[in-house]
Write an enzyme that holds these catalytic residues in place. Structure first.
Site, short mmCIF file in Angstrom:
data_model
loop_
_atom_site.label_atom_id
_atom_site.label_comp_id
_atom_site.label_asym_id
_atom_site.label_seq_id
_atom_site.Cartn_x
_atom_site.Cartn_y
_atom_site.Cartn_z
N CYS A 205 -0.19 8.83 -7.17
CA CYS A 205 -0.25 8.25 -5.81
C CYS A 205 -0.08 9.39 -4.82
CB CYS A 205 0.87 7.23 -5.64
SG CYS A 205 0.93 6.49 -4.00
N HIS B 271 -4.23 -0.51 -7.41
CA HIS B 271 -3.24 0.37 -6.78
C HIS B 271 -3.33 0.27 -5.25
CE1 HIS B 271 -0.92 4.30 -6.74
NE2 HIS B 271 -1.38 4.25 -5.50
N HIS C 212 -0.82 -1.41 -2.25
CA HIS C 212 -0.31 -0.72 -1.05
C HIS C 212 -0.34 -1.65 0.17
CE1 HIS C 212 0.70 3.43 -1.89
NE2 HIS C 212 -0.44 3.67 -2.51
ZN LIG Z 1 -0.87 5.20 -3.77
#
Ligand SMILES: [Zn+2]
Length: 182
Positions: free
Chosen positions: A89, A131, A135
């Protein structure tokens, strides 16, 4: 200046659910450009608006040489999981850990003109959609790990040189990215 500073783990904006996009306007086009330029500069496989401090449901991706964006995403996931795939990330620089994710994802949403789009991804692309959509809900990849893995990850986070630098760091990019003016 299209390249923005990337918020690091610890910044409250990463834990704040983002709001749906309502206006598909010039500001949105600028946001998609900023996300794209910042992601490509990092470089990263995906970037979500909260990571540059903007609380809107927008992300960009660059996986298998496919560059794109999705607005107001809604995911439909396969039940079969990839338990072992490594994931990183941009808000946790330099770190990656095995993170369970669905192997296939269908992502429905809109492009920056407000046209409906449906994207299908497997493996890394599916992982990226999950992913980045996380967020937008204030969820981070550490939340998806099993407790033992999360403990190892948090130890690595505490030991990382950027740990505690959650306040935005202004990044001045001295270079022109891929010929694009910044
Ligand atoms: Zn991320």
């Amino acid at each position: 200046m299209a390249i923005q500073s990337i918020r690091l783990f610890g910044d409250p904006v990463l834990r704040t659910p983002a709001a749906p996009v309502v206006d598909f306007d010039k500001e949105l086009r600028k946001l998609v450009k900023d996300l794209t330029d910042t992601m490509m500069d990092a470089p990263g496989a995906g970037l979500a608006a909260p990571q540059i401090g903007v609380g809107l449901r927008v992300f960009t991706y660059y996986v298998d040489e496919q560059l794109g964006h999705l607005i107001n995403p809604d995911l439909d996931l396969s039940s079969d999981l990839d338990e072992e795939g490594e994931e990183g990330c941009l808000s946790f620089p330099g770190l990656s850990f095995p993170t369970p994710r669905a192997i296939r994802a269908v992502a429905k949403g809109f492009d920056l003109h407000g046209e409906p789009v449906t994207l299908e991804g497997t493996d890394l692309m599916a992982r990226c959609f999950q992913h980045e959509t996380d967020h937008l809900d204030g969820i981070l990849f550490i939340d998806r790990m099993d407790p033992k893995q999360r403990k190892l990850a948090m130890k690595a986070v505490r030991e990382a040189e950027w740990s505690g630098l959650a306040a935005p760091v202004i990044k001045v990019s001295p270079h022109v990215t891929g010929g694009r003016a910044i």
